[in-house]
Design a protein around this motif. Structure first.
Motif, short mmCIF file in Angstrom:
data_model
loop_
_atom_site.label_atom_id
_atom_site.label_comp_id
_atom_site.label_asym_id
_atom_site.label_seq_id
_atom_site.Cartn_x
_atom_site.Cartn_y
_atom_site.Cartn_z
N ASN A 48 72.01 -104.07 85.48
CA ASN A 48 73.02 -103.29 84.77
C ASN A 48 73.95 -104.23 84.00
O ASN A 48 73.97 -105.44 84.25
CB ASN A 48 73.83 -102.44 85.75
CG ASN A 48 73.01 -101.31 86.33
OD1 ASN A 48 71.94 -100.96 85.84
ND2 ASN A 48 73.53 -100.71 87.39
N ALA A 49 74.74 -103.67 83.11
CA ALA A 49 75.72 -104.46 82.36
C ALA A 49 76.62 -105.21 83.34
O ALA A 49 76.97 -104.69 84.39
CB ALA A 49 76.56 -103.55 81.47
N SER A 51 75.87 -107.55 85.32
CA SER A 51 75.14 -108.09 86.47
C SER A 51 74.24 -109.20 85.98
O SER A 51 73.65 -109.09 84.90
CB SER A 51 74.28 -107.02 87.14
OG SER A 51 75.05 -106.22 87.99
N SER A 76 73.78 -105.14 90.43
CA SER A 76 73.31 -103.76 90.34
C SER A 76 72.24 -103.68 89.26
O SER A 76 72.25 -104.45 88.29
CB SER A 76 74.47 -102.79 90.04
OG SER A 76 75.03 -103.06 88.77
N GLY A 77 71.32 -102.77 89.47
CA GLY A 77 70.23 -102.61 88.51
C GLY A 77 69.15 -101.71 89.06
O GLY A 77 69.34 -100.99 90.04
N ARG A 78 67.99 -101.77 88.42
CA ARG A 78 66.88 -100.91 88.80
C ARG A 78 65.56 -101.66 88.74
O ARG A 78 65.42 -102.63 88.00
CB ARG A 78 66.83 -99.68 87.92
CG ARG A 78 66.70 -100.00 86.46
CD ARG A 78 66.65 -98.78 85.55
NE ARG A 78 67.67 -97.81 85.88
CZ ARG A 78 67.82 -96.66 85.28
NH1 ARG A 78 67.02 -96.32 84.29
NH2 ARG A 78 68.76 -95.82 85.62
N GLY A 111 64.54 -101.32 79.53
CA GLY A 111 64.24 -100.45 80.66
C GLY A 111 62.90 -99.75 80.51
O GLY A 111 62.20 -99.92 79.51
N GLU A 120 67.01 -97.70 92.37
CA GLU A 120 68.30 -98.13 91.82
C GLU A 120 69.17 -98.73 92.92
O GLU A 120 69.21 -98.20 94.03
CB GLU A 120 69.00 -96.92 91.20
CG GLU A 120 68.16 -96.25 90.12
CD GLU A 120 68.70 -94.91 89.68
OE1 GLU A 120 68.75 -94.70 88.46
OE2 GLU A 120 69.06 -94.07 90.54
N THR A 122 73.03 -100.89 93.94
CA THR A 122 74.35 -101.46 93.70
C THR A 122 74.73 -102.18 94.99
O THR A 122 74.85 -101.55 96.04
CB THR A 122 75.39 -100.36 93.37
OG1 THR A 122 74.95 -99.67 92.19
CG2 THR A 122 76.76 -100.97 93.12
#
Length: 192
Positions: A48-49, A51, A76-78, A111, A120, A122
Motif C-alpha cells: 500500500n501507499a 509501505s 500493509s498490502g496485498r 495490482g 490483505e 495491515t
C-alpha cells in the motif's frame, strides 16, 4: 478484517495458495507462500501507499514449493496468485488470471486485474495485525491464511474450496478459470 495481536507472528499464504504468517513483533512478520495447487502459480505482491516494497513484487511458485518474505512492522498490502502465466527467458509475458499488467514476472507496483482472490494485510496498527481473504475483486483460486506465533487469537481465514466449480455462467471467465464479482460483471447497483 480479522484482528491478530502484533506481538510475534508468522503468516502462511497457501494457494491452496497457503500463506503462513509468523508474527515477530518489533522485527516484523514472516510471510511464507506455499503452493498446494496441482500447477504453478505466480504470486503478486502490492504494498500500500507509504509501505516499503518487499524483496519481490512477483515470482514463480511451482506446485508443492514454498517461498518466504520478511515484512517490517507497519507494512500493509496485498498478495494474490496469477495463473496461466507464460513468461519468456527474459521474464516478459502475461497471465490468464490475476495479471498485473506489468508484462513481467515482477508486478512493479501494479495490482491484480479482476477477477483475483486477494489476501490483505495491515501489520502492527495500534498493537495489532489485521488480515483477511477478500473476494471483492472476484475469485481465481483458493487462498488460505494461517497465523502462528505471537499472542492473542490468531484464527485461520480464507477459502479452501474451488469456487470456480460453482460459479454461475454469467460470472464465469474463460473455461472456468475464474469467477467475476457481480459488481465487475454487472456494474454497481444502488438499491433504495
Amino acid at each position: 478484517m480479522d484482528p491478530f495481536s502484533s506481538s510475534s507472528h508468522n503468516l502462511i499464504l497457501s494457494l491452496v495458495l497457503l500463506l503462513f504468517i509468523t508474527f515477530r513483533g518489533v522485527s516484523g512478520t514472516t510471510f511464507t507462500f506455499v503452493n498446494r495447487c496441482d500447477y504453478t502459480v505466480w504470486p503478486g505482491i502490492l504494498a500500500n501507499a507509504n509501505s516499503p516494497r518487499l524483496d519481490s513484487t512477483g515470482f514463480e511458485l511451482p506446485k508443492q514449493t514454498a517461498r518466504t518474505f520478511q515484512a517490517p512492522t507497519g507494512w500493509s498490502g496485498r498478495f494474490w496468485a496469477r495463473t496461466g502465466c507464460s513468461f519468456d527467458g527474459s521474464g516478459s509475458g502475461s497471465c490468464t488470471t490475476g495479471d498485473c499488467g506489468s508484462g513481467q514476472v515482477e508486478c512493479n507496483g501494479a495490482g491484480a486485474a479482476p477477477p483475483a482472490t486477494l489476501a490483505e494485510f495491515t501489520l502492527g496498527t495500534g498493537g495489532q495485525d489485521f488480515y483477511d481473504v477478500s473476494l471483492v475483486d472476484g475469485y481465481n483460486l483458493p487462498v488460505f491464511v494461517e497465523g502462528t506465533g505471537g499472542s492473542g487469537q490468531c484464527a485461520s481465514t480464507g477459502c479452501s474450496t474451488d469456487l470456480n466449480r460453482m460459479c454461475p455462467s454469467e460470472l464465469r471467465v474463460g473455461d472456468g478459470d475464474a469467477c467475476k464479482s457481480a459488481c465487475e460483471a454487472f456494474g454497481p447497483r444502488v438499491l433504495l
